[in-house]
Scaffold this active site. Structure first.
Site, PDB file in Angstrom:
ATOM      1  N   ILE A 166     -21.068  -6.151 -15.003  1.00 37.54           N
ATOM      2  CA  ILE A 166     -21.831  -7.170 -15.723  1.00 37.54           C
ATOM      3  C   ILE A 166     -20.881  -8.318 -16.078  1.00 37.54           C
ATOM      4  CG2 ILE A 166     -23.556  -5.557 -16.633  1.00 37.54           C
ATOM      5  CD1 ILE A 166     -22.083  -5.733 -19.355  1.00 37.54           C
TER       6      ILE A 166
ATOM      7  N   THR B 109     -15.182  -5.225   5.463  1.00 36.20           N
ATOM      8  CA  THR B 109     -15.087  -5.183   6.930  1.00 36.20           C
ATOM      9  C   THR B 109     -15.429  -3.805   7.500  1.00 36.20           C
ATOM     10  OG1 THR B 109     -12.720  -4.923   6.609  1.00 36.20           O
ATOM     11  CG2 THR B 109     -13.476  -7.080   7.318  1.00 36.20           C
TER      12      THR B 109
ATOM     13  N   THR C  60     -18.133  -8.013 -18.814  1.00 33.91           N
ATOM     14  CA  THR C  60     -17.025  -7.106 -18.475  1.00 33.91           C
ATOM     15  C   THR C  60     -16.094  -7.757 -17.458  1.00 33.91           C
ATOM     16  OG1 THR C  60     -18.439  -5.233 -18.959  1.00 33.91           O
ATOM     17  CG2 THR C  60     -16.528  -4.782 -17.586  1.00 33.91           C
TER      18      THR C  60
ATOM     19  N   LYS D  26       0.691  -8.133  -2.303  1.00 30.59           N
ATOM     20  CA  LYS D  26      -0.650  -7.690  -2.693  1.00 30.59           C
ATOM     21  C   LYS D  26      -0.575  -6.266  -3.227  1.00 30.59           C
ATOM     22  CE  LYS D  26      -4.143  -6.373   0.214  1.00 30.59           C
ATOM     23  NZ  LYS D  26      -4.935  -5.247  -0.320  1.00 30.59           N
TER      24      LYS D  26
ATOM     25  N   ASP E  23       0.862  -1.183   0.000  1.00 28.44           N
ATOM     26  CA  ASP E  23       0.000   0.000   0.000  1.00 28.44           C
ATOM     27  C   ASP E  23       0.896   1.230   0.000  1.00 28.44           C
ATOM     28  OD1 ASP E  23      -2.291  -1.566   0.015  1.00 28.44           O
ATOM     29  OD2 ASP E  23      -2.300  -1.705   2.191  1.00 28.44           O
TER      30      ASP E  23
ATOM     31  N   LYS F 194     -11.020  -6.098  -6.428  1.00 25.26           N
ATOM     32  CA  LYS F 194     -12.443  -6.196  -6.024  1.00 25.26           C
ATOM     33  C   LYS F 194     -13.378  -5.869  -7.191  1.00 25.26           C
ATOM     34  CE  LYS F 194     -11.637  -5.341  -1.098  1.00 25.26           C
ATOM     35  NZ  LYS F 194     -10.253  -4.826  -1.014  1.00 25.26           N
ATOM     36  N   LEU F 195     -13.317  -6.705  -8.225  1.00 23.34           N
ATOM     37  CA  LEU F 195     -14.121  -6.448  -9.426  1.00 23.34           C
ATOM     38  C   LEU F 195     -15.605  -6.710  -9.178  1.00 23.34           C
ATOM     39  CD1 LEU F 195     -12.024  -8.105 -12.305  1.00 23.34           C
ATOM     40  CD2 LEU F 195     -11.771  -5.853 -11.263  1.00 23.34           C
TER      41      LEU F 195
HETATM   42  O1  C5P Z   1      -1.865  -2.143   6.862  1.00 23.56           O
HETATM   43  P1  C5P Z   1      -2.782  -3.292   7.101  1.00 23.56           P
HETATM   44  O2  C5P Z   1      -2.068  -4.537   7.612  1.00 23.56           O
HETATM   45  O3  C5P Z   1      -4.004  -2.939   7.923  1.00 23.56           O
HETATM   46  O4  C5P Z   1      -3.276  -3.661   5.625  1.00 23.56           O
HETATM   47  C1  C5P Z   1      -4.253  -4.623   5.375  1.00 23.56           C
HETATM   48  C2  C5P Z   1      -4.490  -4.724   3.905  1.00 23.56           C
HETATM   49  O5  C5P Z   1      -5.592  -5.612   3.693  1.00 23.56           O
HETATM   50  C3  C5P Z   1      -4.872  -3.422   3.218  1.00 23.56           C
HETATM   51  O6  C5P Z   1      -4.344  -3.490   1.894  1.00 23.56           O
HETATM   52  C4  C5P Z   1      -6.378  -3.459   3.181  1.00 23.56           C
HETATM   53  O7  C5P Z   1      -6.906  -2.770   2.076  1.00 23.56           O
HETATM   54  C5  C5P Z   1      -6.629  -4.936   3.019  1.00 23.56           C
HETATM   55  N1  C5P Z   1      -7.939  -5.380   3.466  1.00 23.56           N
HETATM   56  C6  C5P Z   1      -8.400  -5.206   4.748  1.00 23.56           C
HETATM   57  N2  C5P Z   1      -9.648  -5.660   5.090  1.00 23.56           N
HETATM   58  C7  C5P Z   1     -10.401  -6.272   4.191  1.00 23.56           C
HETATM   59  C8  C5P Z   1      -9.931  -6.466   2.888  1.00 23.56           C
HETATM   60  C9  C5P Z   1      -8.681  -6.001   2.557  1.00 23.56           C
HETATM   61  O8  C5P Z   1      -7.718  -4.652   5.593  1.00 23.56           O
HETATM   62  N3  C5P Z   1     -11.572  -6.747   4.540  1.00 23.56           N
END
Ligand code: C5P
Length: 231
Positions: free
Chosen positions: A67, A116, A70, A34, A12, A63-64
């Site tokens: 339709i 979440t 696509t 990721k 990130d 997170k697609l």
């Molecule tokens: O920095 P941190 O460990 O909180 O990062 C968690 C990663 O997991 C981030 O990229 C966040 O977008 C992702 N994520 C999340 N909760 C989700 C889905 C993805 O924290 N339910």
């Protein structure tokens, strides 16, 4: 599965240059990354291909949801990048399209059940007559029946979903914090060892590694914790 393969580091970061520097710093300690919206929309897709060429595995957290046609075409393009995991929202049409389109490639589809950041009131405001836990369970069952390869879930949900995620489905859990780490904006957190014990296959860890004073040492400590939990 090798303990190191179970750790997925969330890149990130705002630029490919920052991501490259982090990957170089982490070296052999990390083999799975990721890439989410922030980096994907800042040159992260060619960068994902370069990671694959360097024998790293890539999880594209895009997170697609669109339709079916696509979604299919998008999934075919992602499969050509050489990614290992791609997320889609857990809507039946979207999941069917994604699962069909990944056939013949090594790409695996992960379904995101309920974000979440949503609670019961957010679901009601969006027009759903389900609680979060009901909807997570319903969508996880649909994902399994459609042949989706895995689920993204909180470590808290992992133990329950492990029982129903049959057929080799993988559980991938973010919200991981080593004991004593900053929570940041995560509300439901678990330590790496507790998440593995709860049934997670892969742990997604961002800030506890990429914002650590010594990212490589932080990654090694988490791998050691995974090894300890799997003994
Ligand atoms: O920095 P941190 O460990 O909180 O990062 C968690 C990663 O997991 C981030 O990229 C966040 O977008 C992702 N994520 C999340 N909760 C989700 C889905 C993805 O924290 N339910």
């Amino acid at each position: 599965m090798d303990a190191r393969e179970r750790l997925i580091v969330a890149l990130d970061l705002p630029s490919v240059a920052a991501a490259e520097a982090m990957v170089t710093q982490l070296g052999d300690s990390v083999s799975f990354y990721k890439i989410g919206y922030q980096l994907a929309f800042a040159g992260g897709l060619p960068f994902a291909e370069s990671l694959v060429r360097a024998n790293k595995r890539v999880f594209l957290d895009l997170k697609l949801h669109d339709i079916g046609n696509t979604v299919s075409k998008g999934v075919e393009s992602v499969a050509r990048l050489g990614a290992t995991f791609l997320t889609v929202h857990a809507y039946p049409q979207t999941m069917h399209a994604a699962v069909d389109a990944r056939k013949g490639s090594s790409l695996r589809i992960l379904a995101v059940s309920v974000l979440t950041s949503y609670d019961d009131a957010d679901l009601a405001a969006a027009g759903y007559d389900f609680t979060v836990s009901e909807l997570v369970e319903e969508r996880a069952a649909q994902a399994r029946d459609i042949g989706v390869d895995g689920l993204v879930c909180s470590a808290e949900e992992a133990a329950r979903l492990r029982l129903m995620a049959t057929g080799g489905m993988v559980l991938v859990t973010p919200g991981i914090r080593p004991a004593g780490a900053e929570k940041g904006d995560q509300k439901r957190i678990m330590t790496p060892a507790a998440a593995i014990t709860a049934g997670a296959d892969h742990l997604v860890v961002g800030r506890p590694i990429v914002a650590a004073p010594d990212p490589k040492a932080a990654a090694e400590a988490i791998v050691a914790e995974i090894v300890g939990a799997t003994r």
